[in-house]
Design a protein around this motif. Structure first.
Motif, PDB file in Angstrom:
ATOM      1  N   CYS A  61       0.831  -1.204   0.000  1.00 35.79           N
ATOM      2  CA  CYS A  61       0.000   0.000   0.000  1.00 35.79           C
ATOM      3  C   CYS A  61       0.870   1.260   0.000  1.00 35.79           C
ATOM      4  CB  CYS A  61      -0.915   0.017   1.219  1.00 35.79           C
ATOM      5  SG  CYS A  61      -2.094  -1.363   1.253  1.00 35.79           S
ATOM      6  N   CYS A  62       0.328   2.309  -0.587  1.00 35.18           N
ATOM      7  CA  CYS A  62       1.038   3.580  -0.637  1.00 35.18           C
ATOM      8  C   CYS A  62       0.813   4.333   0.677  1.00 35.18           C
ATOM      9  CB  CYS A  62       0.555   4.406  -1.829  1.00 35.18           C
ATOM     10  SG  CYS A  62       1.490   5.933  -2.084  1.00 35.18           S
ATOM     11  N   GLY A  70      10.402   5.597  -1.999  1.00 34.74           N
ATOM     12  CA  GLY A  70      10.303   5.833  -3.429  1.00 34.74           C
ATOM     13  C   GLY A  70       9.428   4.841  -4.161  1.00 34.74           C
ATOM     14  N   PHE A  71       8.551   4.155  -3.436  1.00 35.82           N
ATOM     15  CA  PHE A  71       7.709   3.138  -4.059  1.00 35.82           C
ATOM     16  C   PHE A  71       6.461   3.725  -4.727  1.00 35.82           C
ATOM     17  CE2 PHE A  71       9.314  -0.248  -0.868  1.00 35.82           C
ATOM     18  CZ  PHE A  71      10.464  -0.411  -1.629  1.00 35.82           C
ATOM     19  N   ARG A  76      -0.575  11.445  -5.003  1.00 39.35           N
ATOM     20  CA  ARG A  76      -1.551  10.925  -5.960  1.00 39.35           C
ATOM     21  C   ARG A  76      -2.091   9.554  -5.580  1.00 39.35           C
ATOM     22  NH1 ARG A  76       0.627   9.496 -10.263  1.00 39.35           N
ATOM     23  NH2 ARG A  76      -1.231   9.651 -11.587  1.00 39.35           N
ATOM     24  N   GLN A  77      -1.332   8.768  -4.794  1.00 39.67           N
ATOM     25  CA  GLN A  77      -1.704   7.379  -4.540  1.00 39.67           C
ATOM     26  C   GLN A  77      -1.888   7.058  -3.067  1.00 39.67           C
ATOM     27  OE1 GLN A  77       1.791   5.843  -6.861  1.00 39.67           O
ATOM     28  NE2 GLN A  77       0.245   4.523  -7.814  1.00 39.67           N
ATOM     29  N   CYS A 129      -6.449   0.068   1.600  1.00 41.77           N
ATOM     30  CA  CYS A 129      -5.130   0.511   2.056  1.00 41.77           C
ATOM     31  C   CYS A 129      -5.139   1.792   2.885  1.00 41.77           C
ATOM     32  CB  CYS A 129      -4.219   0.721   0.843  1.00 41.77           C
ATOM     33  SG  CYS A 129      -3.698  -0.816   0.036  1.00 41.77           S
ATOM     34  N   ASN A 130      -6.278   2.400   3.111  1.00 38.54           N
ATOM     35  CA  ASN A 130      -6.324   3.656   3.860  1.00 38.54           C
ATOM     36  C   ASN A 130      -6.396   3.357   5.353  1.00 38.54           C
ATOM     37  OD1 ASN A 130      -6.601   6.245   4.775  1.00 38.54           O
ATOM     38  ND2 ASN A 130      -8.472   6.717   3.619  1.00 38.54           N
TER      39      ASN A 130
END
Length: 458
Positions: A61-62, A70-71, A76-77, A129-130
């Motif tokens: 997850c971002c 840096g993934f 934006r994600q 993922c939030n």
């Protein structure tokens, strides 16, 4: 081919408002055969799902730390599943959840994933993922459909195998039943046991094939057919083990009854049925209900299955040791009594069992090697591992059925002892008290023999 998807997503009002929207990401992609069939499996990051680096860091997850590595682009994600649009070759759908209030929605972009007629192992991933968002409850149904039907691709070969083996069992049953009816005056007990074993094998494969056919057509497994097939299979294996013990003890060859031994055989068979059926049903229950079982329940179920497996193994060892001991004893008895014809039958039985054991050992080694080496059998061929065991059992059953096939001399053969041949005068020694018989007792001195009143001259 397609995956039909109908998901309903509901929000949770217990979460404080204004914590940001949540997004349920759904991705669907094909795993390449070179990695999906390996022991390590596929690295999803190389397929565009998630991200990793040489330092061993892995993120799906971002989040803040994923962005620092840096993934992903956090602006934006944020709160989304990391997907590399360059390498990802699958399909991506999502559902946006508002930060507060009741909500019920459906998947955006349609309810079907197309696979472009490419066979292989597909994966569907659902992610929320939030971490700061709302708890989300995802419910609904999904079904995997190929061009052949709902049945998973790796089971198609097994479905056709069960259909073919059902036909073979049916032909054997008709042959043996007709032979018993034509020779019903000479039927012996062991032949009835053989017929019942063939019938159970026929019913087991019929229910297994029927379960697969219904599953393929309707997309739903028939629970009563599945469990009936399992129970019939356990009963078949139990009766076959009892049957081999009876044959090894000489029933139908050197004895017409087993006496007290029959009670021991039946007790061991009933024990095997109870323990093995419980073990198999628990395995199926654990697979079907894995979504609803807690970790503790899974551990307890696994412990029970482990104990039952050891009990089944102990009963199996008892059967095998009894069979070998009884077979050696019967063959030694036949050899001592010079029963060459019956001994030849048991030599053939021993040959069948030895070939079966040799095949079992070789195939077990092949199965172990196949489990630890990649690429020996493709995934759609894995069913042949279990199919070979069924064929091995069937060959032994056919061999025993042929050796004890019904015929008009079966009863006489079972109850009559073979007289030893007399190759020379030294083979058999006779004792007589003829020299003590007086003339009055009927000895004719003039003719040098015994005189019998009323004898018929031939």
């Amino acid at each position: 081919s397609a995956v039909e998807l109908e998901e309903e997503v509901e929000g949770d009002d217990d979460i404080p408002p204004n914590t940001g929207s949540s997004v349920v990401d759904i991705v669907f992609f094909l795993q390449p055969a070179e990695c999906s069939q390996s022991q390590k499996g596929c690295d999803w990051t190389k397929l565009g799902v998630g991200a990793s680096d040489e330092g061993g860091n892995l993120r799906w997850c971002c989040t803040d730390d994923a962005a620092e590595l840096g993934f992903c682009d956090y602006s934006r994600q944020a709160g989304r599943l990391i997907i590399d649009r360059v390498t990802f070759a699958g399909e991506h759908r999502f559902v946006t959840i508002p930060p507060d209030g009741d909500f019920s929605g459906h998947v955006q972009g349609g309810d079907q994933f197309n696979v472009k007629d490419i066979s292989g192992k597909y994966v569907m991933v659902i992610a929320n993922c939030n971490d700061m968002g709302r708890d989300v409850n995802v419910s609904g149904t999904y079904s995997w459909v190929s061009k052949h039907g709902y049945l998973p691709g790796e089971l198609f070969g097994e479905m056709y195998f069960f259909a073919a083996i059902t036909v073979i069992y049916f032909l054997i049953f008709v042959w043996y039943a007709c032979a018993m009816r034509c020779n019903r005056e000479s039927t012996i007990g062991i032949q009835r046991w053989i017929l019942w074993t063939i019938l159970l094998g026929l019913l087991e494969t019929f229910f297994n094939a029927g379960n697969f056919f219904v599953w393929n057509e309707d997309g739903v497994r028939v629970w009563y057919a599945m469990y009936t097939g399992v129970v019939l299979g356990v009963m078949k294996r139990a009766i076959s083990r009892c049957l081999v013990v009876m044959v090894s003890l000489g029933w139908g060859v050197v004895r017409d009854t087993l006496g007290d031994q029959l009670k021991k055989i039946v007790f061991l068979g009933v024990l095997y049925v109870g323990v093995s059926a419980a073990c198999e049903c628990m395995k199926i229950f654990a697979v079907d209900q894995y979504k609803t079982l807690s970790v503790n329940q899974e551990d307890e179920l696994f412990d029970i299955v482990t104990i039952l497996t050891f009990v089944v193994a102990a009963v199996d060892v008892t059967f095998y040791m009894w069979i070998l001991d009884a077979l050696n004893g019967t063959m030694q008895y036949l050899e001592n009594m010079s029963q060459s014809i019956k001994l030849r039958q048991y030599l053939r039985l021993r040959c069948i069992l030895l070939f079966s054991i040799l095949f079992a050992v070789v195939w077990a080694i092949f199965g172990i090697v196949n489990s630890y080496m990649d690429g020996m059998l493709e995934e759609q061929q894995q069913w042949s591992i279990q199919a070979a065991w069924e064929l091995n059992y069937l060959m032994v059953l056919i061999g025993v059925a042929c050796l004890w096939r019904p015929n008009k001399y079966a009863k006489e053969y079972a109850y009559v002892m073979e007289l030893p041949s007399m190759a020379s005068d030294d083979d058999v020694e006779f004792e007589t008290n003829a020299d003590t018989i007086s003339d009055d007792d009927g000895f004719d001195n003039d003719n040098g023999g015994l005189k019998v009143d009323g004898a018929v001259d031939a």
